[in-house]
Scaffold this motif. Structure first.
Motif, PDB file in Angstrom:
ATOM      1  N   THR A  68      41.900  19.336 -38.969  1.00  0.00           N
ATOM      2  CA  THR A  68      41.873  20.165 -40.211  1.00  0.00           C
ATOM      3  C   THR A  68      41.719  21.690 -39.290  1.00  0.00           C
ATOM      4  OG1 THR A  68      40.979  18.803 -41.869  1.00  0.00           O
ATOM      5  CG2 THR A  68      41.003  21.186 -42.217  1.00  0.00           C
ATOM      6  N   PHE A  69      42.611  22.627 -39.538  1.00  0.00           N
ATOM      7  CA  PHE A  69      42.515  23.958 -39.345  1.00  0.00           C
ATOM      8  C   PHE A  69      42.074  24.999 -40.203  1.00  0.00           C
ATOM      9  CE2 PHE A  69      45.110  21.431 -36.000  1.00  0.00           C
ATOM     10  CZ  PHE A  69      44.807  22.055 -34.867  1.00  0.00           C
ATOM     11  N   ASP A  70      41.213  26.029 -39.970  1.00  0.00           N
ATOM     12  CA  ASP A  70      40.732  26.823 -41.170  1.00  0.00           C
ATOM     13  C   ASP A  70      41.891  28.171 -41.080  1.00  0.00           C
ATOM     14  OD1 ASP A  70      40.516  28.626 -38.822  1.00  0.00           O
ATOM     15  OD2 ASP A  70      38.310  28.221 -38.750  1.00  0.00           O
ATOM     16  N   SER A  71      41.367  29.084 -42.016  1.00  0.00           N
ATOM     17  CA  SER A  71      42.386  30.014 -42.162  1.00  0.00           C
ATOM     18  C   SER A  71      42.835  30.990 -40.944  1.00  0.00           C
ATOM     19  CB  SER A  71      41.955  30.901 -43.514  1.00  0.00           C
ATOM     20  OG  SER A  71      40.668  31.631 -42.864  1.00  0.00           O
ATOM     21  N   ALA A  72      41.866  30.829 -39.872  1.00  0.00           N
ATOM     22  CA  ALA A  72      42.351  31.526 -38.849  1.00  0.00           C
ATOM     23  C   ALA A  72      42.898  30.762 -37.894  1.00  0.00           C
ATOM     24  CB  ALA A  72      40.837  32.100 -38.199  1.00  0.00           C
ATOM     25  N   GLY A  73      43.521  29.520 -38.174  1.00  0.00           N
ATOM     26  CA  GLY A  73      44.093  28.569 -37.154  1.00  0.00           C
ATOM     27  C   GLY A  73      43.246  27.911 -36.200  1.00  0.00           C
ATOM     28  N   GLN A  74      41.803  28.000 -36.449  1.00  0.00           N
ATOM     29  CA  GLN A  74      40.895  27.390 -35.488  1.00  0.00           C
ATOM     30  C   GLN A  74      40.629  25.926 -36.220  1.00  0.00           C
ATOM     31  OE1 GLN A  74      40.091  28.511 -32.198  1.00  0.00           O
ATOM     32  NE2 GLN A  74      41.569  30.259 -33.180  1.00  0.00           N
ATOM     33  N   PRO A  75      40.573  24.904 -35.014  1.00  0.00           N
ATOM     34  CA  PRO A  75      40.193  23.365 -35.328  1.00  0.00           C
ATOM     35  C   PRO A  75      38.765  23.523 -36.008  1.00  0.00           C
ATOM     36  CG  PRO A  75      39.828  23.533 -33.048  1.00  0.00           C
ATOM     37  CD  PRO A  75      40.618  24.849 -33.697  1.00  0.00           C
ATOM     38  N   CYS A  76      38.837  22.642 -37.042  1.00  0.00           N
ATOM     39  CA  CYS A  76      37.447  22.012 -37.522  1.00  0.00           C
ATOM     40  C   CYS A  76      37.113  20.462 -37.162  1.00  0.00           C
ATOM     41  CB  CYS A  76      37.617  22.065 -39.119  1.00  0.00           C
ATOM     42  SG  CYS A  76      37.377  23.902 -39.824  1.00  0.00           S
ATOM     43  N   TRP A  77      35.901  20.608 -36.673  1.00  0.00           N
ATOM     44  CA  TRP A  77      35.655  19.274 -36.161  1.00  0.00           C
ATOM     45  C   TRP A  77      34.499  18.619 -36.950  1.00  0.00           C
ATOM     46  CZ3 TRP A  77      38.372  17.677 -31.983  1.00  0.00           C
ATOM     47  CH2 TRP A  77      38.965  19.021 -31.520  1.00  0.00           C
ATOM     48  N   THR A  78      34.290  17.115 -37.060  1.00  0.00           N
ATOM     49  CA  THR A  78      33.296  16.501 -37.978  1.00  0.00           C
ATOM     50  C   THR A  78      32.492  15.756 -36.804  1.00  0.00           C
ATOM     51  OG1 THR A  78      34.710  14.410 -38.494  1.00  0.00           O
ATOM     52  CG2 THR A  78      34.786  16.298 -40.042  1.00  0.00           C
ATOM     53  N   GLU A  79      31.356  15.247 -37.386  1.00  0.00           N
ATOM     54  CA  GLU A  79      30.480  14.587 -36.364  1.00  0.00           C
ATOM     55  C   GLU A  79      31.279  13.286 -36.141  1.00  0.00           C
ATOM     56  OE1 GLU A  79      25.693  12.965 -36.149  1.00  0.00           O
ATOM     57  OE2 GLU A  79      26.377  14.323 -37.917  1.00  0.00           O
ATOM     58  N   SER A  80      31.553  12.455 -37.174  1.00  0.00           N
ATOM     59  CA  SER A  80      32.157  11.194 -36.885  1.00  0.00           C
ATOM     60  C   SER A  80      33.342  11.286 -35.800  1.00  0.00           C
ATOM     61  CB  SER A  80      32.910  10.605 -38.217  1.00  0.00           C
ATOM     62  OG  SER A  80      33.858  11.456 -38.684  1.00  0.00           O
ATOM     63  N   LEU A  81      34.299  12.504 -36.027  1.00  0.00           N
ATOM     64  CA  LEU A  81      35.453  12.608 -35.139  1.00  0.00           C
ATOM     65  C   LEU A  81      34.773  12.800 -33.508  1.00  0.00           C
ATOM     66  CD1 LEU A  81      38.493  12.681 -34.319  1.00  0.00           C
ATOM     67  CD2 LEU A  81      38.194  15.110 -35.162  1.00  0.00           C
ATOM     68  N   LEU A  82      33.849  13.629 -33.681  1.00  0.00           N
ATOM     69  CA  LEU A  82      33.317  14.071 -32.338  1.00  0.00           C
ATOM     70  C   LEU A  82      32.767  12.655 -31.545  1.00  0.00           C
ATOM     71  CD1 LEU A  82      31.408  17.507 -33.084  1.00  0.00           C
ATOM     72  CD2 LEU A  82      33.512  17.104 -31.750  1.00  0.00           C
TER      73      LEU A  82
END
Length: 786
Positions: A68-82
């Motif tokens: 998932t990328f936010d409105s600025a085009g930066q990736p969002c990470w979740t604890e399970s994915l990390l």
């Protein structure tokens, strides 16, 4: 040259955007307007939303994840994915749990490569997790099969048939593995069905052990191969051969065909075999006493059989694991199905020696055993074991018969070219075996069991001398019978001609009866290029000699066929043909032969199938205990995917299945050449480390790439070098010097550019883009008007 310079600048924009202000005068000299500098300075970013993205961490490909990328085009990470990627979540700001970002003092660097749908992460070792994150979960039903049918039609008699089928059915449910293996055979109306095993299994990582329940074969290192109905717990390392007592055999085959392995009148497994010495692996032996009967069928309709003593099965000599093993149950596939309990444990283990003790107990039978393995030198390994039996005599209510069974084996890989092995075992007169099909209360001398056995083998390869292999055994029984057998093979290439020859002898003798069986062959093959091969052979079975010649061709990865002719000293010329077709769903084979006295037909099918949450998927390979479900996320068929279980192809729904190797990294890679030219799979590679018994879904999304070359009339042509953007301002491409426009992925919406006078224009397609799978791009007329 100008375009090369510009695109070099563009592809570096992501990493340099925050530090560099692009030289507007230089861009102007290259023919681009002033707005290009602002576009490049802003950098290339993903659009907001969810995108399948290839993840590379410290130059290691981790596969595709939905990011998932936010409105600025930066990736969002979740604890399970990390955790799944092996990154320490403590290196991220968790103020927004659904969108973790690296903390300010973090050493994590993220490079976005939008044009490749890729995120490249550079992470210091202290930001990585030390523990391996195994993929778990999943549910599926599975079925493996290997079926063969033969029809024999003599010229002056009625036809008769032979059929064989080995199958395995089972399920995986949340790391529980359920399997049942069956064997069926029939010959001229006489049939036989045997259930080889049927068990439930679960790995227990906390104990480094495996639990198994049902119809099992003991995997205890001191009491292996006992067929039980019960339960056992063994060290995880021993579970690689759990429940099956698997062995390997070196078998000499004169012609390519199919080999069946039998033991105690039970079909264990069938194999495709090449001419020469074949190593057959994963044979689920019923016990460690009965010899193997090898039946081979070749394309010309010939049928040969040979007997190989169990001791001639290739020994595996290694420092054993010294964990604790326990088993309890009732004997099966034996005359006396008495209950018993076994247990063993390691009492000493280091880099040069391992020692284990164990015991077996039942109402009328007890046994004790020890085993030691040694690393005598860097290469030389040896094992010694001894088992003592105490059994109540069957003819009286008191008194016991006592005996011992000794084993010794050595393995010496002298060099990379030469390896030697030897083994021997001895049974005393009063020894009573625990896992044989004979009476559990009868001593070895009463039943005629083997008194002593010896086996040896070697393998040597040399650039000049070729490859030489030998294996042989000698057995003596308590009834005075003996069996001597050996197999010798040699092969070498002389220029383009490959030569293979072999000799095999088995001798059975008892009292005044003597029976000798001798077999020899010589094969010559000449590659003709383009996967074609011409071969000829001479073989002699006892007193009959046969001559033949054949032609083989591997048309592609899916289809192979052969045509051959053969003549013996007593019969006229025979003709035969065979073919093998490996498709997305199964592997089919068939053949036909005709001789002076007989017409033969044969057909076969092998493969597997898995019923999972997204439907039913077939494969030409057998399915193991850990399963992968590969999805292309669209109905894209015939895409070749390289997996640890072999090459598989996607079916009509875009799915394929494979087998994983548990506890290890498994790499899956799409063969990009098998994709239609208009389809792309970003990255096309993924690594999986699964928990044993898991069913792992792998999504490798395939997309239609809307490549297009737009051409314009001179009066409606945008200015060369002018940028082309979407309505939202995203840069798409630049107009070429000749006034054409090539777009790697044509957006659905409107495109904006500018005319030579600087005014803005809108690009309109005169012909809509149409997906043409075999075309790299579509050539479309367009206009750019105010």
């Amino acid at each position: 040259m100008k375009k090369i310079v510009f695109f070099s600048i563009f592809f570096c924009a992501t990493t340099l955007a925050e530090q560099e202000i692009f030289d507007q005068e230089m861009l102007k000299e290259l023919g681009y307007d002033a707005s290009t500098s602002q576009l490049l300075s802003a950098g290339a970013h993903f659009l907001p939303g969810d995108h399948p993205t290839n993840i590379i961490i410290n130059n290691q490909n981790k596969g595709i994840e939905i990011i998932t990328f936010d409105s600025a085009g930066q990736p969002c990470w979740t604890e399970s994915l990390l955790n799944h990627l092996g990154i320490d979540p403590r290196q991220f700001d968790n103020s927004v749990p659904a969108c973790l970002k690296p903390i300010a003092e973090s050493t994590i660097r993220i490079n976005q490569q939008v044009e490749r749908s890729l995120l490249e992460l550079q992470i210091s070792p202290d930001a990585l997790l030390n523990t391996v994150q195994y993929v778990t979960g999943g549910e599926a039903l599975m079925f493996n099969y290997d079926a063969r049918r033969y029809q024999y039609q003599p010229r002056s008699a009625k036809s008769y048939y032979s059929q064989t089928l080995t199958s395995e059915i089972g399920a995986n449910v949340e790391q529980w593995i359920f399997r049942s293996g069956q064997s069926y055979s029939s010959f001229d109306g006489q049939s036989n069905f045997t259930r080889l095993y049927s068990y439930a299994q679960r790995s227990l990582p906390g104990w480094a052990s495996v639990l198994q329940l049902g119809e099992i074969t003991s995997a205890d290192p001191l009491f292996p191969g006992i067929m039980l109905t019960g339960a056992q717990i063994t060290p995880e390392g021993e579970s690689l051969t759990r429940g099956l007592n698997q062995v390997m055999l070196d078998v000499l085959v004169a012609q390519a065909g199919t080999v069946e392995v039998w033991q105690n009148n039970v079909l264990l497994k069938t194999f495709p075999a090449d001419a020469g010495v074949n190593t057959l692996t994963g044979i689920p032996a019923l016990n460690q006493q009965d010899a193997f009967l090898i039946i081979s069928h070749d394309a010309s309709g010939g049928r040969q059989q040979q007997t190989i003593p169990f001791i001639q099965a290739r020994p595996v000599v290694s420092l054993m694991e010294t964990g604790t093993a326990l088993a309890a149950g009732r004997l099966r596939l034996a005359q006396d199905k008495f209950p018993l309990v076994t247990g063993s444990t390691g009492i000493f283990h280091n880099t040069t020696m391992a020692l284990a003790l164990g015991a077996l107990a039942s109402e009328d039978y007890q046994a004790g055993a020890w085993r030691a393995s040694f690393r005598l030198t860097e290469r030389l390994l040896a094992t010694l074991s001894q088992t003592f039996s105490f059994a109540r005599k069957p003819t009286s209510n008191s008194g016991t018969t006592q005996g011992a069974y000794q084993q010794a084996a050595v393995s010496l890989p002298v060099t990379q070219r030469l390896s030697l092995s030897a083994s021997a075992n001895f049974r005393s007169r009063g020894y009573v075996d625990t896992n044989s099909a004979w009476s559990s209360k009868s001593a070895a001398s009463d039943t005629g069991q083997i008194k002593s056995q010896y086996a040896s083998g070697f393998s040597y390869s040399h650039p000049t001398l070729g490859v030489i292999t030998f294996s042989g055994s000698l057995s003596h029984s308590w009834k005075g019978e003996s069996a001597l057998g050996y197999t010798l093979g040699w092969g070498r290439a002389f220029g383009r001609v490959n030569v293979n020859t072999g000799f095999q002898k088995n001798r059975l003798s008892g009292d005044l009866r003597h029976q000798d069986s001798r077999y020899a062959y010589l094969n010559l093959s000449v590659p003709l290029g383009h996967n074609r091969n011409l071969r000829s052979w001479i073989n002699k079975n006892n007193r009959e000699m046969r001559f033949g010649a054949g032609y083989d061709q591997q048309v592609n990865d899916r289809l192979a066929w052969s045509l051959l002719s053969e003549k013996s000293q007593r019969e006229a010329v025979s003709l035969a043909t065979s073919a093998t077709w490996t498709n997305t769903y199964t592997q089919l084979s068939g053949g036909f032969s005709r001789s002076e006295n007989m017409t033969n037909y044969n057909a076969g099918a092998r493969g597997g199938t898995v019923w999972h949450s997204e439907g039913l998927t077939f494969t030409p390979h057998s399915i193991g205990d850990t399963v992968g479900i590969i999805s292309l996320n669209r109905d894209q068929s015939n895409v070749a995917i390289r997996t640890p279980g072999g090459v598989v192809w996607s079916d009509g729904s875009g799915h394929a299945v494979t087998s994983w190797t548990a506890w290890q990294k498994n790499t899956v890679q799409v063969d990009q050449h098998s994709l239609p030219k208009s389809v792309q799979i970003p990255g096309g590679i993924i690594d999986i480390t699964p928990y044993r018994g898991s069913v792992v879904p792998v999504v490798m999304p395939a997309f239609n790439v809307r490549r297009a070359l737009l051409t314009f009339q001179p009066s409606e042509q945008p200015a060369p070098g002018s940028p082309v953007k979407t309505a939202s301002g995203t840069l798409v491409a630049f107009v070429n010097e000749d006034g054409t426009l090539f777009v790697d992925d044509l957006p659905e919406g409107a495109l904006i550019s500018q005319l030579p006078d600087g005014s803005q224009c809108s690009i309109t397609l005169l012909t809509p883009w149409v997906n043409t799978p075999d075309a790299l791009y579509a050539s479309l007329p367009a206009r750019c008007v105010l």
